[in-house]
Scaffold this motif. Structure first.
Motif, short mmCIF file in Angstrom:
data_model
loop_
_atom_site.label_atom_id
_atom_site.label_comp_id
_atom_site.label_asym_id
_atom_site.label_seq_id
_atom_site.Cartn_x
_atom_site.Cartn_y
_atom_site.Cartn_z
N GLY A 124 0.77 -1.23 0.00
CA GLY A 124 0.00 0.00 0.00
C GLY A 124 0.80 1.29 0.00
O GLY A 124 0.23 2.38 0.04
N SER A 125 2.12 1.20 -0.05
CA SER A 125 2.93 2.42 -0.13
C SER A 125 2.81 3.02 -1.52
O SER A 125 2.86 2.31 -2.52
CB SER A 125 4.39 2.10 0.17
N THR A 126 2.66 4.35 -1.56
CA THR A 126 2.41 5.02 -2.83
C THR A 126 3.50 6.03 -3.15
O THR A 126 4.21 6.53 -2.27
CB THR A 126 1.05 5.75 -2.79
N ASN A 127 3.58 6.34 -4.44
CA ASN A 127 4.52 7.33 -4.95
C ASN A 127 3.84 8.04 -6.11
O ASN A 127 3.17 7.39 -6.93
CB ASN A 127 5.80 6.65 -5.42
N TYR A 128 4.00 9.38 -6.17
CA TYR A 128 3.34 10.16 -7.20
C TYR A 128 4.32 11.09 -7.92
O TYR A 128 5.26 11.60 -7.31
CB TYR A 128 2.23 11.04 -6.60
N ALA A 129 4.04 11.35 -9.18
CA ALA A 129 4.75 12.41 -9.87
C ALA A 129 4.33 13.75 -9.26
O ALA A 129 3.18 13.92 -8.83
CB ALA A 129 4.40 12.39 -11.36
N ASP A 130 5.26 14.68 -9.23
CA ASP A 130 4.96 15.99 -8.63
C ASP A 130 3.77 16.66 -9.31
O ASP A 130 2.99 17.36 -8.66
CB ASP A 130 6.18 16.90 -8.72
N SER A 131 3.63 16.43 -10.60
CA SER A 131 2.58 17.12 -11.37
C SER A 131 1.17 16.66 -11.01
O SER A 131 0.20 17.34 -11.34
CB SER A 131 2.82 16.90 -12.87
N VAL A 132 1.04 15.52 -10.32
CA VAL A 132 -0.29 15.01 -10.00
C VAL A 132 -0.55 14.93 -8.50
O VAL A 132 -1.67 14.60 -8.08
CB VAL A 132 -0.54 13.63 -10.64
N LYS A 133 0.44 15.24 -7.69
CA LYS A 133 0.26 15.17 -6.24
C LYS A 133 -0.89 16.08 -5.80
O LYS A 133 -0.99 17.22 -6.23
CB LYS A 133 1.56 15.57 -5.53
N GLY A 134 -1.72 15.55 -4.94
CA GLY A 134 -2.86 16.31 -4.43
C GLY A 134 -4.08 16.25 -5.34
O GLY A 134 -5.17 16.67 -4.93
N ARG A 135 -3.93 15.72 -6.55
CA ARG A 135 -5.06 15.63 -7.48
C ARG A 135 -5.41 14.17 -7.81
O ARG A 135 -6.58 13.85 -8.00
CB ARG A 135 -4.75 16.38 -8.79
N PHE A 136 -4.40 13.32 -7.90
CA PHE A 136 -4.61 11.92 -8.26
C PHE A 136 -4.39 11.03 -7.05
O PHE A 136 -3.55 11.34 -6.19
CB PHE A 136 -3.63 11.49 -9.35
N THR A 137 -5.14 9.94 -6.99
CA THR A 137 -4.99 8.96 -5.92
C THR A 137 -4.95 7.56 -6.51
O THR A 137 -5.87 7.17 -7.24
CB THR A 137 -6.15 9.04 -4.91
N ILE A 138 -3.88 6.83 -6.20
CA ILE A 138 -3.77 5.45 -6.64
C ILE A 138 -4.17 4.53 -5.50
O ILE A 138 -3.88 4.80 -4.33
CB ILE A 138 -2.34 5.14 -7.13
N SER A 139 -4.85 3.45 -5.85
CA SER A 139 -5.24 2.46 -4.84
C SER A 139 -5.30 1.10 -5.53
O SER A 139 -5.23 1.01 -6.75
CB SER A 139 -6.60 2.81 -4.23
N ARG A 140 -5.42 0.05 -4.73
CA ARG A 140 -5.49 -1.29 -5.31
C ARG A 140 -6.33 -2.20 -4.45
O ARG A 140 -6.46 -1.98 -3.24
CB ARG A 140 -4.09 -1.88 -5.51
N ASP A 141 -6.89 -3.20 -5.10
CA ASP A 141 -7.65 -4.25 -4.42
C ASP A 141 -6.91 -5.55 -4.71
O ASP A 141 -7.01 -6.10 -5.82
CB ASP A 141 -9.08 -4.29 -4.95
N ASN A 142 -6.15 -6.02 -3.75
CA ASN A 142 -5.32 -7.20 -3.98
C ASN A 142 -6.16 -8.45 -4.23
O ASN A 142 -5.74 -9.34 -4.98
CB ASN A 142 -4.40 -7.43 -2.79
N ALA A 143 -7.33 -8.52 -3.65
CA ALA A 143 -8.19 -9.68 -3.86
C ALA A 143 -8.69 -9.76 -5.30
O ALA A 143 -8.96 -10.85 -5.81
CB ALA A 143 -9.37 -9.65 -2.90
N LYS A 144 -8.77 -8.61 -5.95
CA LYS A 144 -9.26 -8.55 -7.33
C LYS A 144 -8.12 -8.34 -8.34
O LYS A 144 -8.39 -8.21 -9.53
CB LYS A 144 -10.28 -7.42 -7.48
N ASN A 145 -6.88 -8.26 -7.85
CA ASN A 145 -5.73 -8.00 -8.74
C ASN A 145 -5.96 -6.76 -9.59
O ASN A 145 -5.66 -6.74 -10.79
CB ASN A 145 -5.45 -9.21 -9.64
N THR A 146 -6.48 -5.72 -8.96
CA THR A 146 -6.88 -4.51 -9.68
C THR A 146 -6.26 -3.27 -9.05
O THR A 146 -6.20 -3.17 -7.82
CB THR A 146 -8.41 -4.38 -9.70
#
Length: 121
Positions: free
Chosen positions: A55-77
Motif C-alpha cells: 500500500g505504499s504510494t509514490n506520485y509524480a509531482d505534477s499530479v500530487k494532491g489531485r490523483f490517488t492510486i489504490s489497489r484491491d489485492n483480492a481482485k488484482n486490480t
C-alpha cells in the motif's frame, strides 16, 4: 499468460474527474508493485503513480494532491482516481504490474494496452 486490461478513460472538461481501473488476469502467483504511466503526443512515457502490494504510494509531482492510486489485492486490480483534471493531463494512460506468474520463476513487468484520457479546456 498474464493480461492487464484498463478501463475508465474518456473525454472530460478541465476541472472534472475520472477513475481508471486496471485488472490483471491469467496464471498469476503474486503481484508486487502496480502503477500508472502516461504518454502524451510527441512525449516520452512518464510515471504517474505507483503502489506496492503493502500500500505504499509514490506520485509524480505534477499530479500530487489531485490523483490517488489504490489497489484491491483480492481482485488484482489497481485504480487511479483523477480529480481537478487539466488539459496537460491529456495522454494515453497505461498500467503496469510486476507479476510472478505460476509458470515463471521470477517477476516480469506486464503492461496494459492503454486508455485515452482527453481533458478539454
Amino acid at each position: 499468460q498474464v493480461q492487464l486490461v484498463e478501463s475508465g478513460g474518456g473525454l472530460v472538461q478541465a476541472g472534472g474527474s475520472l477513475r481508471l481501473s486496471c485488472a490483471a488476469s491469467g496464471s498469476i502467483f503474486s503481484i508486487n508493485a502496480m502503477g500508472w504511466y502516461r504518454q502524451a503526443p510527441r512525449k516520452q512515457r512518464e510515471l504517474v503513480a505507483t503502489i506496492t502490494n503493502g500500500g505504499s504510494t509514490n506520485y509524480a509531482d505534477s499530479v500530487k494532491g489531485r490523483f490517488t492510486i489504490s489497489r484491491d489485492n483480492a481482485k488484482n486490480t489497481v485504480y487511479l482516481r483523477m480529480n481537478n483534471l487539466k488539459p496537460e493531463d491529456t495522454a494515453v494512460y497505461y498500467c503496469k504490474a510486476g507479476v510472478v506468474a505460476r509458470t515463471e520463476p521470477r517477476e516480469y513487468d506486464y503492461w496494459g494496452q492503454g486508455t485515452q484520457v482527453t481533458v478539454s479546456s
